[in-house]
Design a protein around this motif. Structure first.
Motif, PDB file in Angstrom:
ATOM      1  N   VAL A   1      -9.834  13.371  -5.855  1.00 40.20           N
ATOM      2  CA  VAL A   1     -10.300  11.857  -5.657  1.00 40.20           C
ATOM      3  C   VAL A   1     -11.647  11.871  -6.100  1.00 40.20           C
ATOM      4  N   ILE A   2     -11.861  10.658  -7.055  1.00 40.48           N
ATOM      5  CA  ILE A   2     -13.067  10.308  -7.729  1.00 40.48           C
ATOM      6  C   ILE A   2     -13.690   9.078  -6.988  1.00 40.48           C
ATOM      7  N   LYS A   3     -12.923   8.394  -6.287  1.00 41.14           N
ATOM      8  CA  LYS A   3     -13.358   7.085  -5.586  1.00 41.14           C
ATOM      9  C   LYS A   3     -12.668   6.928  -4.192  1.00 41.14           C
ATOM     10  N   ASP A   4     -13.674   6.723  -3.422  1.00 39.49           N
ATOM     11  CA  ASP A   4     -13.131   6.561  -2.161  1.00 39.49           C
ATOM     12  C   ASP A   4     -11.910   5.499  -1.949  1.00 39.49           C
ATOM     13  N   PHE A   5     -11.051   5.311  -1.114  1.00 42.73           N
ATOM     14  CA  PHE A   5     -10.051   4.349  -1.231  1.00 42.73           C
ATOM     15  C   PHE A   5      -9.410   4.436   0.270  1.00 42.73           C
ATOM     16  N   LYS A   6      -8.870   3.566   0.823  1.00 47.95           N
ATOM     17  CA  LYS A   6      -8.177   3.308   2.240  1.00 47.95           C
ATOM     18  C   LYS A   6      -6.643   3.120   1.734  1.00 47.95           C
ATOM     19  N   ASP A   7      -5.762   4.025   2.319  1.00 47.73           N
ATOM     20  CA  ASP A   7      -4.528   3.836   2.084  1.00 47.73           C
ATOM     21  C   ASP A   7      -3.766   2.452   2.911  1.00 47.73           C
ATOM     22  N   TYR A   8      -2.612   2.380   2.902  1.00 51.86           N
ATOM     23  CA  TYR A   8      -1.926   1.243   3.739  1.00 51.86           C
ATOM     24  C   TYR A   8      -2.037   1.454   5.149  1.00 51.86           C
ATOM     25  N   TYR A   9      -2.379   2.454   5.743  1.00 51.74           N
ATOM     26  CA  TYR A   9      -2.501   2.620   7.279  1.00 51.74           C
ATOM     27  C   TYR A   9      -3.777   2.783   7.429  1.00 51.74           C
ATOM     28  N   GLY A  10      -4.836   2.595   6.764  1.00 53.31           N
ATOM     29  CA  GLY A  10      -6.524   2.578   6.870  1.00 53.31           C
ATOM     30  C   GLY A  10      -6.842   3.952   6.834  1.00 53.31           C
TER      31      GLY A  10
ATOM     32  N   TYR B   1       0.101   6.613   1.661  1.00 56.56           N
ATOM     33  CA  TYR B   1       1.008   5.247   1.640  1.00 56.56           C
ATOM     34  C   TYR B   1       0.349   4.266   0.832  1.00 56.56           C
ATOM     35  N   LEU B   2       0.778   3.659  -0.084  1.00 47.63           N
ATOM     36  CA  LEU B   2       0.247   2.451  -0.729  1.00 47.63           C
ATOM     37  C   LEU B   2       1.100   1.499  -1.040  1.00 47.63           C
ATOM     38  N   GLN B   3       0.795   0.269  -0.714  1.00 45.07           N
ATOM     39  CA  GLN B   3       1.735  -0.774  -1.104  1.00 45.07           C
ATOM     40  C   GLN B   3       1.181  -1.624  -2.431  1.00 45.07           C
ATOM     41  N   ASP B   4       2.061  -1.940  -3.085  1.00 46.79           N
ATOM     42  CA  ASP B   4       1.875  -2.812  -4.471  1.00 46.79           C
ATOM     43  C   ASP B   4       1.892  -4.194  -4.295  1.00 46.79           C
ATOM     44  N   ARG B   5       0.926  -4.327  -3.485  1.00 51.83           N
ATOM     45  CA  ARG B   5       0.526  -5.998  -3.414  1.00 51.83           C
ATOM     46  C   ARG B   5      -0.701  -6.446  -3.276  1.00 51.83           C
ATOM     47  N   PRO B   6      -1.206  -7.453  -4.127  1.00 56.39           N
ATOM     48  CA  PRO B   6      -2.700  -7.805  -4.156  1.00 56.39           C
ATOM     49  C   PRO B   6      -3.563  -7.882  -3.153  1.00 56.39           C
ATOM     50  N   GLU B   7      -2.858  -8.041  -2.023  1.00 53.76           N
ATOM     51  CA  GLU B   7      -3.837  -8.117  -0.679  1.00 53.76           C
ATOM     52  C   GLU B   7      -3.898  -6.618  -0.160  1.00 53.76           C
ATOM     53  N   THR B   8      -3.125  -5.560  -0.692  1.00 54.86           N
ATOM     54  CA  THR B   8      -3.254  -4.197  -0.230  1.00 54.86           C
ATOM     55  C   THR B   8      -3.963  -3.386  -1.350  1.00 54.86           C
ATOM     56  N   GLN B   9      -2.784  -2.403  -1.720  1.00 59.19           N
ATOM     57  CA  GLN B   9      -3.385  -1.448  -2.473  1.00 59.19           C
ATOM     58  C   GLN B   9      -3.022  -1.323  -3.970  1.00 59.19           C
ATOM     59  N   ARG B  10      -2.574  -2.716  -4.554  1.00 58.04           N
ATOM     60  CA  ARG B  10      -2.140  -2.977  -6.070  1.00 58.04           C
ATOM     61  C   ARG B  10      -3.431  -2.273  -6.959  1.00 58.04           C
ATOM     62  N   GLU B  11      -4.607  -2.492  -6.519  1.00 59.33           N
ATOM     63  CA  GLU B  11      -5.713  -2.103  -7.556  1.00 59.33           C
ATOM     64  C   GLU B  11      -5.538  -0.659  -7.614  1.00 59.33           C
TER      65      GLU B  11
ATOM     66  N   TYR C   1      11.836  -2.836  -0.577  1.00 54.34           N
ATOM     67  CA  TYR C   1      11.780  -3.938   0.350  1.00 54.34           C
ATOM     68  C   TYR C   1      10.207  -4.439   0.933  1.00 54.34           C
ATOM     69  N   GLU C   2       9.500  -3.221   0.790  1.00 51.95           N
ATOM     70  CA  GLU C   2       7.903  -3.375   1.164  1.00 51.95           C
ATOM     71  C   GLU C   2       7.026  -3.257   0.183  1.00 51.95           C
ATOM     72  N   ASP C   3       7.522  -2.936  -1.304  1.00 52.38           N
ATOM     73  CA  ASP C   3       6.636  -2.658  -2.282  1.00 52.38           C
ATOM     74  C   ASP C   3       5.845  -1.518  -1.940  1.00 52.38           C
ATOM     75  N   GLY C   4       6.483  -0.547  -1.292  1.00 52.86           N
ATOM     76  CA  GLY C   4       5.746   0.694  -0.767  1.00 52.86           C
ATOM     77  C   GLY C   4       6.056   1.981  -1.468  1.00 52.86           C
ATOM     78  N   TYR C   5       4.849   2.693  -1.722  1.00 53.79           N
ATOM     79  CA  TYR C   5       4.801   3.852  -2.385  1.00 53.79           C
ATOM     80  C   TYR C   5       4.567   4.939  -1.416  1.00 53.79           C
ATOM     81  N   THR C   6       5.131   6.084  -1.078  1.00 60.34           N
ATOM     82  CA  THR C   6       4.899   7.067  -0.380  1.00 60.34           C
ATOM     83  C   THR C   6       4.670   8.327  -1.232  1.00 60.34           C
ATOM     84  N   LEU C   7       3.064   8.647  -1.364  1.00 56.54           N
ATOM     85  CA  LEU C   7       3.103   9.885  -2.215  1.00 56.54           C
ATOM     86  C   LEU C   7       2.803  11.111  -1.407  1.00 56.54           C
ATOM     87  N   TYR C   8       3.679  12.176  -1.603  1.00 63.20           N
ATOM     88  CA  TYR C   8       3.786  13.356  -1.147  1.00 63.20           C
ATOM     89  C   TYR C   8       2.633  14.403  -1.590  1.00 63.20           C
TER      90      TYR C   8
END
Length: 107
Positions: A31-40, A78-88, A59-66
């Protein structure tokens, strides 16, 4: 519970062994830049892990990365592909993840 990292099989429609054609199964990632996943949960710069696979929940535009730090025990990001969450994050993986060592899957 323990998970045999190397024995994953392509056996589900929504299971992918690459993520956004950047992370591939077996890649060792930093990880080269801090980020928060869907659950914070915060993933901090310097964190390292192996990428196993990703599941997509349409249904949730959600990705689970194992991921795994030791190729035995699995955790999830957990990442969500929506502008208000983790699309960036989803569409700018190079800003957040550096591939230290490529896995065995071809690009």
């Amino acid at each position: 519970s323990p998970y045999e990292f190397e024995s994953t099989q392509k056996n589900a429609v929504n299971k992918r062994f690459s993520f956004m054609e950047y992370l591939y199964s077996g890649d060792y990632i930093k990880v080269i830049k801090d980020f928060k996943d869907y659950y914070g949960f915060t993933h901090q710069e310097g964190e390292k892990f192996y990428f196993a696979c990703a599941y997509f929940l349409p249904y949730e535009d959600g990705y689970t990365l194992y991921i795994s730090k030791d190729k035995i025990n699995i955790k999830a990001i957990y990442l969500q592909d929506r502008p208000e969450t983790q699309r960036e994050i989803c569409y700018n993986l190079k800003k957040y993840f550096e591939i230290i060592e490529q896995g065995r899957f071809k690009r």
